[in-house]
Design a protein around this motif. Structure first.
Motif, PDB file in Angstrom:
ATOM      1  N   GLU A 168       0.823  -1.200   0.000  1.00  0.00           N
ATOM      2  CA  GLU A 168       0.000   0.000   0.000  1.00  0.00           C
ATOM      3  C   GLU A 168       0.866   1.264   0.000  1.00  0.00           C
ATOM      4  N   SER A 169       0.180   2.403  -0.013  1.00  0.00           N
ATOM      5  CA  SER A 169       0.876   3.683  -0.062  1.00  0.00           C
ATOM      6  C   SER A 169       0.549   4.518   1.165  1.00  0.00           C
ATOM      7  N   LEU A 170       1.396   5.499   1.419  1.00  0.00           N
ATOM      8  CA  LEU A 170       1.205   6.391   2.556  1.00  0.00           C
ATOM      9  C   LEU A 170       1.881   7.704   2.234  1.00  0.00           C
ATOM     10  N   ARG A 171       1.296   8.807   2.718  1.00  0.00           N
ATOM     11  CA  ARG A 171       1.926  10.108   2.528  1.00  0.00           C
ATOM     12  C   ARG A 171       2.110  10.785   3.868  1.00  0.00           C
ATOM     13  N   LEU A 172       3.324  11.173   4.125  1.00  0.00           N
ATOM     14  CA  LEU A 172       3.666  11.910   5.343  1.00  0.00           C
ATOM     15  C   LEU A 172       3.829  13.381   5.007  1.00  0.00           C
ATOM     16  N   SER A 173       3.457  14.234   5.930  1.00  0.00           N
ATOM     17  CA  SER A 173       3.655  15.656   5.732  1.00  0.00           C
ATOM     18  C   SER A 173       4.442  16.252   6.892  1.00  0.00           C
ATOM     19  N   CYS A 174       5.166  17.299   6.590  1.00  0.00           N
ATOM     20  CA  CYS A 174       5.963  18.021   7.587  1.00  0.00           C
ATOM     21  C   CYS A 174       5.690  19.500   7.402  1.00  0.00           C
ATOM     22  N   ALA A 175       4.984  20.073   8.347  1.00  0.00           N
ATOM     23  CA  ALA A 175       4.688  21.505   8.315  1.00  0.00           C
ATOM     24  C   ALA A 175       5.781  22.247   9.063  1.00  0.00           C
ATOM     25  N   ALA A 176       6.419  23.182   8.377  1.00  0.00           N
ATOM     26  CA  ALA A 176       7.549  23.911   8.957  1.00  0.00           C
ATOM     27  C   ALA A 176       7.159  25.335   9.312  1.00  0.00           C
ATOM     28  N   SER A 177       7.803  25.828  10.353  1.00  0.00           N
ATOM     29  CA  SER A 177       7.598  27.228  10.715  1.00  0.00           C
ATOM     30  C   SER A 177       8.457  28.081   9.804  1.00  0.00           C
ATOM     31  N   GLY A 178       7.927  29.172   9.329  1.00  0.00           N
ATOM     32  CA  GLY A 178       8.696  30.055   8.478  1.00  0.00           C
ATOM     33  C   GLY A 178       8.763  29.573   7.048  1.00  0.00           C
ATOM     34  N   ASN A 179       9.417  30.348   6.205  1.00  0.00           N
ATOM     35  CA  ASN A 179       9.562  30.042   4.781  1.00  0.00           C
ATOM     36  C   ASN A 179      10.544  28.886   4.597  1.00  0.00           C
ATOM     37  N   ILE A 180      10.108  27.838   3.897  1.00  0.00           N
ATOM     38  CA  ILE A 180      10.982  26.674   3.777  1.00  0.00           C
ATOM     39  C   ILE A 180      12.201  26.963   2.902  1.00  0.00           C
ATOM     40  N   PHE A 181      12.168  28.067   2.149  1.00  0.00           N
ATOM     41  CA  PHE A 181      13.366  28.443   1.403  1.00  0.00           C
ATOM     42  C   PHE A 181      14.506  28.848   2.338  1.00  0.00           C
ATOM     43  N   SER A 182      14.168  29.172   3.573  1.00  0.00           N
ATOM     44  CA  SER A 182      15.195  29.577   4.535  1.00  0.00           C
ATOM     45  C   SER A 182      16.011  28.383   5.022  1.00  0.00           C
ATOM     46  N   TYR A 183      15.550  27.191   4.731  1.00  0.00           N
ATOM     47  CA  TYR A 183      16.270  25.982   5.129  1.00  0.00           C
ATOM     48  C   TYR A 183      17.119  25.482   3.960  1.00  0.00           C
ATOM     49  N   ASN A 184      18.384  25.213   4.223  1.00  0.00           N
ATOM     50  CA  ASN A 184      19.269  24.736   3.168  1.00  0.00           C
ATOM     51  C   ASN A 184      18.819  23.372   2.638  1.00  0.00           C
ATOM     52  N   VAL A 185      18.429  22.521   3.567  1.00  0.00           N
ATOM     53  CA  VAL A 185      17.983  21.168   3.236  1.00  0.00           C
ATOM     54  C   VAL A 185      16.828  20.797   4.153  1.00  0.00           C
TER      55      VAL A 185
ATOM     56  N   SER B 254      17.141  23.485  -1.001  1.00  0.00           N
ATOM     57  CA  SER B 254      16.397  24.716  -1.260  1.00  0.00           C
ATOM     58  C   SER B 254      16.224  24.967  -2.749  1.00  0.00           C
ATOM     59  N   GLY B 255      17.201  24.513  -3.540  1.00  0.00           N
ATOM     60  CA  GLY B 255      17.111  24.676  -4.992  1.00  0.00           C
ATOM     61  C   GLY B 255      16.197  23.682  -5.666  1.00  0.00           C
TER      62      GLY B 255
END
Length: 115
Positions: free
Chosen positions: A16-33, A53-54
């Motif tokens: 079967e399949s599954l989808r996980l999500s991760c909600a981050a505080s702030g703009n995710i572009f601010s994270y390098n990885v 980020s790219g």
């Protein structure tokens, strides 16, 4: 304060399949990885997938072709879509983010794949 909140774990059958999500505080572009690690009982925490980020992605050999990491810049969310799940995919999945040399972790979400 950096916060990473995972959701979407659960119990699924093999194949079967599954989808996980991760909600981050702030703009995710601010994270390098950003990415996902998992930890099976009694084992070390291992890398599953990352997205820079790219936009470039990287996967562990064990999940290549089955897992896909993606992101929504507007929602500041990173997803991990897993398909054709196997019992060996069982573990606690942790979202992580790297910014300015500091690694941040979410609280983890349990994924159990039954055979």
């Amino acid at each position: 304060q950096v916060q990473l909140v995972e959701s979407g774990g659960g119990l699924v059958q093999a194949g079967e399949s599954l989808r996980l999500s991760c909600a981050a505080s702030g703009n995710i572009f601010s994270y390098n990885v950003m990415g996902w690690y998992r930890q099976a009982p009694g084992k070390q925490r291992d890398l599953v997938a990352t997205i820079r980020s790219g936009g470039s992605t990287n996967y562990a050999d064990s999940v290549k072709g089955r897992f896909t990491i993606s992101r929504d810049i507007v929602k500041n969310t990173v997803w991990l879509q897993g398909s054709s799940l196997k019992p060996e995919d069982t573990g606690v999945y942790y979202c992580y983010a790297l910014r300015a040399g500091i690694t941040y972790w979410g609280q983890g979400t349990q994924v159990t794949v039954s055979s």
